[in-house]
Design a protein around this motif. Sequence first.
Motif, PDB file in Angstrom:
ATOM      1  N   SER A 227       0.844  -1.199   0.000  1.00  0.00           N
ATOM      2  CA  SER A 227       0.000   0.000   0.000  1.00  0.00           C
ATOM      3  C   SER A 227       0.872   1.238   0.000  1.00  0.00           C
ATOM      4  O   SER A 227       1.933   1.271   0.622  1.00  0.00           O
ATOM      5  CB  SER A 227      -0.958   0.011   1.192  1.00  0.00           C
ATOM      6  OG  SER A 227      -0.277   0.242   2.390  1.00  0.00           O
TER       7      SER A 227
ATOM      8  N   ASN B 180       0.399   5.173   0.808  1.00  0.00           N
ATOM      9  CA  ASN B 180      -0.512   6.160   1.417  1.00  0.00           C
ATOM     10  C   ASN B 180      -1.948   5.633   1.438  1.00  0.00           C
ATOM     11  O   ASN B 180      -2.879   6.290   1.000  1.00  0.00           O
ATOM     12  CB  ASN B 180      -0.440   7.496   0.694  1.00  0.00           C
ATOM     13  CG  ASN B 180       0.884   8.183   0.881  1.00  0.00           C
ATOM     14  OD1 ASN B 180       1.650   7.860   1.782  1.00  0.00           O
ATOM     15  ND2 ASN B 180       1.181   9.133   0.018  1.00  0.00           N
ATOM     16  N   SER B 181      -2.132   4.402   1.880  1.00  0.00           N
ATOM     17  CA  SER B 181      -3.431   3.725   2.036  1.00  0.00           C
ATOM     18  C   SER B 181      -4.067   3.267   0.725  1.00  0.00           C
ATOM     19  O   SER B 181      -5.181   2.773   0.741  1.00  0.00           O
ATOM     20  CB  SER B 181      -4.419   4.603   2.810  1.00  0.00           C
ATOM     21  OG  SER B 181      -3.892   4.902   4.082  1.00  0.00           O
ATOM     22  N   SER B 182      -3.409   3.426  -0.410  1.00  0.00           N
ATOM     23  CA  SER B 182      -3.923   2.907  -1.676  1.00  0.00           C
ATOM     24  C   SER B 182      -3.222   1.581  -1.958  1.00  0.00           C
ATOM     25  O   SER B 182      -1.992   1.533  -2.056  1.00  0.00           O
ATOM     26  CB  SER B 182      -3.636   3.870  -2.826  1.00  0.00           C
ATOM     27  OG  SER B 182      -4.314   5.072  -2.638  1.00  0.00           O
ATOM     28  N   ALA B 183      -4.015   0.506  -2.088  1.00  0.00           N
ATOM     29  CA  ALA B 183      -3.446  -0.828  -2.286  1.00  0.00           C
ATOM     30  C   ALA B 183      -2.998  -1.036  -3.724  1.00  0.00           C
ATOM     31  O   ALA B 183      -3.672  -0.608  -4.667  1.00  0.00           O
ATOM     32  CB  ALA B 183      -4.475  -1.884  -1.907  1.00  0.00           C
TER      33      ALA B 183
ATOM     34  N   ARG C 254       3.584   0.374   2.851  1.00  0.00           N
ATOM     35  CA  ARG C 254       3.465  -0.731   3.804  1.00  0.00           C
ATOM     36  C   ARG C 254       3.419  -2.047   3.058  1.00  0.00           C
ATOM     37  O   ARG C 254       2.724  -2.175   2.057  1.00  0.00           O
ATOM     38  CB  ARG C 254       2.204  -0.585   4.644  1.00  0.00           C
ATOM     39  CG  ARG C 254       2.240   0.591   5.575  1.00  0.00           C
ATOM     40  CD  ARG C 254       0.964   0.676   6.365  1.00  0.00           C
ATOM     41  NE  ARG C 254       1.069   1.742   7.341  1.00  0.00           N
ATOM     42  CZ  ARG C 254       0.059   2.237   7.998  1.00  0.00           C
ATOM     43  NH1 ARG C 254      -1.148   1.757   7.792  1.00  0.00           N
ATOM     44  NH2 ARG C 254       0.229   3.202   8.859  1.00  0.00           N
TER      45      ARG C 254
ATOM     46  N   GLU D  49       6.893  -0.698   7.564  1.00  0.00           N
ATOM     47  CA  GLU D  49       6.445   0.635   7.197  1.00  0.00           C
ATOM     48  C   GLU D  49       7.674   1.339   6.641  1.00  0.00           C
ATOM     49  O   GLU D  49       8.722   1.377   7.292  1.00  0.00           O
ATOM     50  CB  GLU D  49       5.901   1.407   8.397  1.00  0.00           C
ATOM     51  CG  GLU D  49       4.578   0.896   8.884  1.00  0.00           C
ATOM     52  CD  GLU D  49       3.958   1.780   9.958  1.00  0.00           C
ATOM     53  OE1 GLU D  49       4.352   2.963  10.091  1.00  0.00           O
ATOM     54  OE2 GLU D  49       3.073   1.281  10.658  1.00  0.00           O
TER      55      GLU D  49
ATOM     56  N   SER E 167       4.049   5.922  10.470  1.00  0.00           N
ATOM     57  CA  SER E 167       2.616   6.215  10.407  1.00  0.00           C
ATOM     58  C   SER E 167       2.197   7.108  11.571  1.00  0.00           C
ATOM     59  O   SER E 167       1.261   7.881  11.448  1.00  0.00           O
ATOM     60  CB  SER E 167       1.793   4.928  10.419  1.00  0.00           C
ATOM     61  OG  SER E 167       2.085   4.165  11.568  1.00  0.00           O
TER      62      SER E 167
ATOM     63  N   CYS F  68       0.778  10.862  10.279  1.00  0.00           N
ATOM     64  CA  CYS F  68      -0.682  10.873  10.350  1.00  0.00           C
ATOM     65  C   CYS F  68      -1.171  12.312  10.360  1.00  0.00           C
ATOM     66  O   CYS F  68      -0.826  13.090  11.240  1.00  0.00           O
ATOM     67  CB  CYS F  68      -1.170  10.143  11.596  1.00  0.00           C
ATOM     68  SG  CYS F  68      -2.962  10.088  11.719  1.00  0.00           S
TER      69      CYS F  68
END
Length: 193
Positions: free
Chosen positions: A99, A101-104, A120, A125, A151, A155
Amino acid sequence: MNVSQTMETEEDLLTCIHIKFYHPQQSSKGLYASLPLGTRRRHSADDPLRLGRDAGSCSYSLVDPRVSRKQLCLSAYRSPHSPDLLFTVQNLSQRGQLSVNSSALGFLERMDLPDKALIRFGEYEVLIVRESGEAKASFEVEFEVLAVPPSRETCTCEPSLPPVMDTGLMNGFTAELREHEPQEADDTLLCYS
Protein backbone atom coordinates in the motif's frame (compact mmCIF):
# COMPACT_ATOMS: atom_id res chain seq x y z
CA MET A 1 44.72 23.19 -18.93
CA ASN A 2 43.69 22.36 -15.48
CA VAL A 3 42.06 19.01 -14.63
CA SER A 4 38.59 20.42 -13.96
CA GLN A 5 38.38 21.81 -17.50
CA THR A 6 39.25 18.51 -19.17
CA MET A 7 36.87 16.34 -17.14
CA GLU A 8 33.27 15.87 -18.20
CA THR A 9 30.92 18.07 -16.25
CA GLU A 10 29.45 16.43 -13.19
CA GLU A 11 25.80 17.00 -12.32
CA ASP A 12 25.97 19.05 -9.16
CA LEU A 13 22.71 18.51 -7.33
CA LEU A 14 21.30 14.98 -7.51
CA THR A 15 17.75 14.11 -6.57
CA CYS A 16 17.85 12.02 -3.40
CA ILE A 17 15.38 9.37 -2.34
CA HIS A 18 15.40 8.94 1.45
CA ILE A 19 14.10 5.46 2.33
CA LYS A 20 13.31 5.11 6.04
CA PHE A 21 12.38 1.68 7.41
CA TYR A 22 10.47 0.56 10.47
CA HIS A 23 9.64 -3.01 11.55
CA PRO A 24 8.28 -3.91 15.02
CA GLN A 25 11.00 -6.55 15.53
CA GLN A 26 13.90 -4.68 13.93
CA SER A 27 15.99 -4.49 17.09
CA SER A 28 16.08 -8.25 17.64
CA LYS A 29 16.86 -9.22 14.03
CA GLY A 30 19.45 -8.12 11.49
CA LEU A 31 16.81 -7.17 8.91
CA TYR A 32 18.85 -4.29 7.50
CA ALA A 33 22.30 -5.92 7.63
CA SER A 34 22.79 -5.73 3.85
CA LEU A 35 21.59 -2.11 3.44
CA PRO A 36 24.13 0.74 3.28
CA LEU A 37 22.58 2.65 6.20
CA GLY A 38 23.46 6.32 6.63
CA THR A 39 25.37 6.73 3.36
CA ARG A 40 24.21 8.10 0.05
CA ARG A 41 24.63 5.85 -2.97
CA ARG A 42 24.37 6.98 -6.57
CA HIS A 43 21.91 5.07 -8.75
CA SER A 44 21.43 5.33 -12.51
CA ALA A 45 18.05 6.84 -13.46
CA ASP A 46 17.54 4.34 -16.28
CA ASP A 47 17.98 1.35 -13.93
CA PRO A 48 14.94 0.55 -11.73
CA LEU A 49 15.75 0.35 -8.03
CA ARG A 50 14.48 -3.05 -6.81
CA LEU A 51 14.06 -3.96 -3.16
CA GLY A 52 13.43 -7.48 -1.89
CA ARG A 53 14.96 -10.56 -0.27
CA ASP A 54 17.02 -11.74 -3.27
CA ALA A 55 20.36 -9.91 -3.33
CA GLY A 56 21.05 -11.24 -6.84
CA SER A 57 18.04 -9.71 -8.57
CA CYS A 58 17.48 -6.67 -6.33
CA SER A 59 19.48 -3.46 -6.02
CA TYR A 60 19.12 -3.65 -2.22
CA SER A 61 17.98 -6.55 -0.08
CA LEU A 62 16.34 -7.15 3.28
CA VAL A 63 17.41 -10.14 5.38
CA ASP A 64 13.90 -11.40 6.13
CA PRO A 65 12.35 -14.68 4.90
CA ARG A 66 8.87 -13.08 4.99
CA VAL A 67 9.84 -10.46 2.40
CA SER A 68 9.23 -11.47 -1.22
CA ARG A 69 12.18 -12.31 -3.40
CA LYS A 70 11.31 -9.14 -5.34
CA GLN A 71 9.13 -6.86 -3.23
CA LEU A 72 8.95 -3.47 -4.92
CA CYS A 73 10.52 -1.37 -7.62
CA LEU A 74 11.12 2.38 -7.83
CA SER A 75 11.52 3.71 -11.38
CA ALA A 76 12.65 7.22 -12.27
CA TYR A 77 11.03 9.22 -15.06
CA ARG A 78 10.71 12.78 -16.28
CA SER A 79 7.58 14.59 -17.35
CA PRO A 80 7.43 17.23 -20.11
CA HIS A 81 5.64 19.50 -17.62
CA SER A 82 8.25 19.29 -14.84
CA PRO A 83 12.04 19.59 -14.74
CA ASP A 84 12.16 17.28 -11.68
CA LEU A 85 13.09 13.63 -11.66
CA LEU A 86 9.93 11.81 -10.54
CA PHE A 87 9.32 8.20 -9.49
CA THR A 88 6.79 5.41 -9.73
CA VAL A 89 6.47 2.52 -7.30
CA GLN A 90 5.49 -0.96 -8.48
CA ASN A 91 4.49 -4.02 -6.45
CA LEU A 92 6.62 -6.98 -7.57
CA SER A 93 5.25 -9.42 -4.98
CA GLN A 94 2.77 -12.05 -6.18
CA ARG A 95 1.86 -13.04 -2.63
CA GLY A 96 1.49 -9.80 -0.76
CA GLN A 97 -0.17 -6.48 -1.22
CA LEU A 98 1.68 -3.23 -1.02
CA SER A 99 0.00 0.00 0.00
CA VAL A 100 1.09 3.52 -0.82
CA ASN A 101 -0.51 6.16 1.42
CA SER A 102 -3.43 3.73 2.04
CA SER A 103 -3.92 2.91 -1.68
CA ALA A 104 -3.45 -0.83 -2.29
CA LEU A 105 -1.35 -2.07 -5.19
CA GLY A 106 -1.72 -5.63 -6.45
CA PHE A 107 0.92 -7.64 -8.30
CA LEU A 108 2.65 -5.56 -11.02
CA GLU A 109 0.42 -2.54 -10.36
CA ARG A 110 2.22 0.78 -10.20
CA MET A 111 1.50 4.36 -9.26
CA ASP A 112 3.26 7.71 -9.19
CA LEU A 113 5.13 8.27 -5.97
CA PRO A 114 4.35 11.58 -4.23
CA ASP A 115 7.17 13.62 -2.67
CA LYS A 116 6.44 11.93 0.67
CA ALA A 117 4.89 8.47 0.77
CA LEU A 118 4.21 5.84 3.39
CA ILE A 119 4.57 2.36 1.90
CA ARG A 120 3.46 -0.73 3.80
CA PHE A 121 4.08 -4.40 3.09
CA GLY A 122 3.99 -7.21 5.63
CA GLU A 123 4.90 -5.65 8.97
CA TYR A 124 7.16 -3.06 7.34
CA GLU A 125 6.44 0.64 7.20
CA VAL A 126 8.67 2.50 4.76
CA LEU A 127 8.68 6.27 4.54
CA ILE A 128 10.03 7.52 1.22
CA VAL A 129 10.86 11.20 0.86
CA ARG A 130 12.03 12.72 -2.43
CA GLU A 131 14.51 15.59 -2.22
CA SER A 132 14.58 17.49 -5.53
CA GLY A 133 17.69 17.96 -7.59
CA GLU A 134 18.73 19.08 -11.06
CA ALA A 135 20.30 15.85 -12.29
CA LYS A 136 18.68 13.85 -15.06
CA ALA A 137 20.88 10.79 -15.51
CA SER A 138 21.18 9.61 -11.90
CA PHE A 139 19.88 10.06 -8.38
CA GLU A 140 21.01 9.22 -4.86
CA VAL A 141 19.50 6.78 -2.39
CA GLU A 142 19.90 7.02 1.38
CA PHE A 143 18.63 4.36 3.81
CA GLU A 144 17.74 4.95 7.44
CA VAL A 145 16.08 2.97 10.24
CA LEU A 146 13.38 4.73 12.27
CA ALA A 147 12.84 4.11 15.98
CA VAL A 148 9.08 4.68 15.79
CA PRO A 149 6.58 3.79 13.06
CA PRO A 150 6.41 6.57 10.46
CA SER A 151 2.62 6.21 10.41
CA ARG A 152 2.60 7.92 13.81
CA GLU A 153 4.65 10.83 12.51
CA THR A 154 2.90 11.26 9.17
CA CYS A 155 -0.68 10.87 10.35
CA THR A 156 -2.47 14.04 9.29
CA CYS A 157 -5.76 13.07 10.87
CA GLU A 158 -6.79 15.08 13.92
CA PRO A 159 -8.36 13.32 16.86
CA SER A 160 -12.07 13.98 17.25
CA LEU A 161 -12.47 16.93 19.58
CA PRO A 162 -15.62 17.51 21.63
CA PRO A 163 -17.69 20.53 20.57
CA VAL A 164 -16.98 23.93 22.10
CA MET A 165 -19.73 25.29 24.39
CA ASP A 166 -20.82 28.91 24.55
CA THR A 167 -18.50 29.48 27.53
CA GLY A 168 -15.50 28.78 25.32
CA LEU A 169 -14.59 25.64 27.24
CA MET A 170 -14.84 22.13 25.87
CA ASN A 171 -16.83 19.27 27.34
CA GLY A 172 -14.84 16.58 29.11
CA PHE A 173 -12.68 18.75 31.36
CA THR A 174 -12.00 17.52 34.87
CA ALA A 175 -13.62 19.10 37.91
CA GLU A 176 -10.50 21.01 38.91
CA LEU A 177 -10.35 22.71 35.54
CA ARG A 178 -14.04 23.58 35.75
CA GLU A 179 -13.38 25.59 38.93
CA HIS A 180 -11.69 28.17 36.73
CA GLU A 181 -14.72 28.69 34.52
CA PRO A 182 -16.00 32.26 34.42
CA GLN A 183 -18.62 32.98 37.06
CA GLU A 184 -21.91 34.35 35.79
CA ALA A 185 -22.69 37.86 36.95
CA ASP A 186 -26.07 39.38 37.57
CA ASP A 187 -26.56 41.97 34.86
CA THR A 188 -29.07 43.88 36.98
CA LEU A 189 -26.47 45.01 39.55
CA LEU A 190 -25.16 48.47 39.09
CA CYS A 191 -21.44 49.05 38.92
CA TYR A 192 -21.62 52.39 40.76
CA SER A 193 -20.45 52.55 44.31
